[in-house]
Design an enzyme around this catalytic site. Structure first.
Site, PDB file in Angstrom:
ATOM      1  N   GLU A 129      54.009  69.922  59.140  1.00 15.84           N
ATOM      2  CA  GLU A 129      55.303  70.084  59.981  1.00 15.84           C
ATOM      3  C   GLU A 129      56.154  70.802  59.521  1.00 15.84           C
ATOM      4  O   GLU A 129      57.176  71.371  60.177  1.00 15.84           O
ATOM      5  CB  GLU A 129      55.674  68.699  60.429  1.00 15.84           C
ATOM      6  CG  GLU A 129      55.155  67.809  61.492  1.00 15.84           C
ATOM      7  CD  GLU A 129      56.050  66.509  61.877  1.00 15.84           C
ATOM      8  OE1 GLU A 129      56.567  66.080  61.119  1.00 15.84           O
ATOM      9  OE2 GLU A 129      55.737  66.211  62.779  1.00 15.84           O
ATOM     10  N   LYS A 142      55.480  66.592  73.782  1.00  9.79           N
ATOM     11  CA  LYS A 142      56.128  65.534  74.504  1.00  9.79           C
ATOM     12  C   LYS A 142      56.478  65.772  75.857  1.00  9.79           C
ATOM     13  O   LYS A 142      56.439  65.041  76.839  1.00  9.79           O
ATOM     14  CB  LYS A 142      57.115  65.218  73.488  1.00  9.79           C
ATOM     15  CG  LYS A 142      56.985  64.599  72.067  1.00  9.79           C
ATOM     16  CD  LYS A 142      58.218  64.002  71.499  1.00  9.79           C
ATOM     17  CE  LYS A 142      57.805  63.824  70.084  1.00  9.79           C
ATOM     18  NZ  LYS A 142      59.014  63.671  69.003  1.00  9.79           N
TER      19      LYS A 142
HETATM   20  O1  PA5 Z   1      58.511  63.715  60.044  1.00  7.15           O
HETATM   21  C1  PA5 Z   1      58.895  63.562  61.643  1.00  7.15           C
HETATM   22  O2  PA5 Z   1      60.051  63.796  61.590  1.00  7.15           O
HETATM   23  C2  PA5 Z   1      57.934  63.069  62.571  1.00  7.15           C
HETATM   24  O3  PA5 Z   1      56.578  62.955  62.053  1.00  7.15           O
HETATM   25  C3  PA5 Z   1      58.466  61.682  63.081  1.00  7.15           C
HETATM   26  O4  PA5 Z   1      58.332  60.866  61.937  1.00  7.15           O
HETATM   27  C4  PA5 Z   1      57.550  61.136  63.949  1.00  7.15           C
HETATM   28  O5  PA5 Z   1      57.592  62.070  65.239  1.00  7.15           O
HETATM   29  C5  PA5 Z   1      58.223  59.827  64.400  1.00  7.15           C
HETATM   30  O6  PA5 Z   1      59.354  59.903  64.924  1.00  7.15           O
HETATM   31  P1  PA5 Z   1      60.562  58.505  64.981  1.00  7.15           P
HETATM   32  O7  PA5 Z   1      60.531  57.881  63.899  1.00  7.15           O
HETATM   33  O8  PA5 Z   1      61.771  59.080  65.511  1.00  7.15           O
HETATM   34  O9  PA5 Z   1      59.670  57.594  66.059  1.00  7.15           O
END
Ligand code: PA5
Length: 445
Positions: free
Chosen positions: A287, A422
């Site tokens: 990511e 999403k």
């Molecule tokens: O690293 C990140 O920001 C993402 O992987 C989030 O942790 C993941 O999408 C979950 O998001 P949230 O904690 O808002 O539910």
């Protein structure tokens, strides 16, 4: 040294890095002074020294309360909201944690939910826990993520039917934003105990916050030691001398191999307890790096298991990858091969060998074979597998990831690409507000 990085089995000579030291120093400065790109998400940098001690105390109390009142804790979250705690718990507990007798485990069983949208998974977990005393820690920074929201809807009803609304309230722990999001709203409305994810810490950098700490502490792991590992890493990896800073070495090595045309970094471990550490690492780098058409694809293999599946591809496939191997220097166990009178399988030559020592030979043999197959191998030596060293390793990777993003010229702290799926999913589910996209996508399917 708690962590040592060994470049011997790469085709890089450390002197070749010298012309990049200024660039690295600049990246480090921007990270530590919080002046670089994405600096509104750099709260993790000094978190292990600046964390909220009052909340830390509440986390320990909540963990104790869960330990005293529950046979099972269900951790609901996805991505950065579950991978860190799962990684640490898997690394530091028995591979059969949930199956062990409570007296040995000294903690509730830990299950994860909301990390997928599988009806089969959810149905079976609810059925499994039907007659057990359950607590829930629901974690979502945004408080609006669909996967955990669906799972929590089921577990909230499950707890309310079992214990009534007041009883359920005692068993639900919420980790979310301090002010916004549907989960925060619900927690206030229902009166759940709440822990905060700071605005300036993204999910994949949140292991040292309540996101990671509450499930980890509930599993009986020493979170003081984990934080001490993070603090030690914060101090050690600010060391300006390249030859004394394994985090700098790792960050430059992977960046250098990327610049030389490698496309894939494979994280290798030799113990199943590190499987989820690799999953967390893949999220961290995937990511953070994968932007603007750039980035190394982070993959993982678990040896020797995967030597019997992926080993062939790594050895003889296209040479677009390199391996980063995590080696734990201390033995995990002293179980030894014993002599068998008949020796039908011919294993008596191993009599007296520790299984871990055999594993080490598998590692050394594989290392040389893969290097002979033109696959560079960087080795991360971790002195020990305990809470302190895992804390140190987590921070080591977080910092290397931040540095690497700056070296590549991308923002390592956002994830705009995650939004595309999403939007499509919401449109296909006919979520109000997505009508135009719904029509467009349905036309295409
Ligand atoms: O690293 C990140 O920001 C993402 O992987 C989030 O942790 C993941 O999408 C979950 O998001 P949230 O904690 O808002 O539910």
């Amino acid at each position: 040294m708690s962590i040592r990085f060994d470049l011997t089995y790469t085709d890089i000579d450390a002197c070749e890095f010298e012309n990049r030291f200024d660039q690295l120093a600049k990246a480090n400065q921007e990270l530590m002074n919080k002046t670089g790109i994405g600096n509104d998400f750099l709260g993790w940098v000094d978190y292990p020294v600046k964390y909220d001690k009052e909340e830390f105390g509440r986390i320990k109390k909540a963990a104790q309360k869960i330990q005293n009142s529950c046979e099972a804790l269900v951790v609901i979250g996805i991505g950065g909201s579950y991978l860190g705690s799962k990684a640490v718990i898997s690394a530091l507990t028995s591979p059969f944690f949930n199956e062990e007798p409570r007296a040995k485990r000294k903690a509730p069983k830990i299950y994860f939910a909301g990390q997928n949208i599988s009806g089969k998974y959810l149905e079976n977990l609810l059925a499994l826990l039907k007659d057990q005393d359950v607590c829930v820690n629901v974690i979502s920074k945004s408080g609006t993520t669909t996967e955990p929201a669906i799972a929590f809807r089921f577990f909230k009803r499950f707890l309310e039917e079992k214990y009534g609304k007041d009883g359920a309230r005692e068993r639900i722990f919420v980790t979310t934003d301090k002010a916004k999001g549907a989960l925060k709203f619900m927690a206030t409305e229902e009166g759940y105990e709440t822990f905060v994810i700071a605005d300036d810490i993204g999910g994949r950098y949140s292991v040292f916050t309540a996101v990671g700490l509450l499930p980890i502490a509930t599993a009986g792991i020493d979170i003081e030691a984990l934080m001490a590992g993070g603090k030690s890493a914060y101090e050690d990896y600010n060391e300006p001398k390249f030859e004394k800073n394994p985090c700098f070495q790792y960050a430059l090595y992977r960046n250098e191999l990327y610049n030389r045309g490698k496309k894939i970094e494979i994280l290798v471990d030799y113990d199943p307890s590190l499987e989820y550490l690799a999953e967390w690492w893949k999220q961290l780098f995937g990511e953070s790096d994968g932007k603007d058409g750039k980035g190394l694809f982070p993959a993982s293999v678990h040896f020797s298991t995967d030597l019997h599946s992926m080993g062939q591809m790594i050895q003889d496939g296209p040479k677009n990858h390199f391996e980063t191997v995590i080696v734990i220097d201390d033995d995990q166990s002293d179980i030894k091969v014993f002599r068998d009178e008949k020796n039908l399988e011919g294993l008596n030559y191993l009599t007296g060998w520790e299984i871990d020592a055999i594993n080490e030979k598998a590692y050394m043999g594989t290392l040389l074979a893969h290097v002979d197959g033109d696959v560079p191998n960087g080795i991360i030596h971790l002195k020990k597998l305990d809470a302190f060293h895992i804390g140190k390793l987590i921070y080591f990777f977080e910092k290397a990831c931040g540095l690497n993003g700056y070296l590549m010229g991308v923002n390592p702290f956002d994830q705009p690409g995650v939004e595309a799926y999403k939007k499509n999913m919401f449109a296909l589910l006919h979520k109000p507000g997505y009508e135009a996209l719904t029509a467009e996508l349905e036309e295409r399917l």
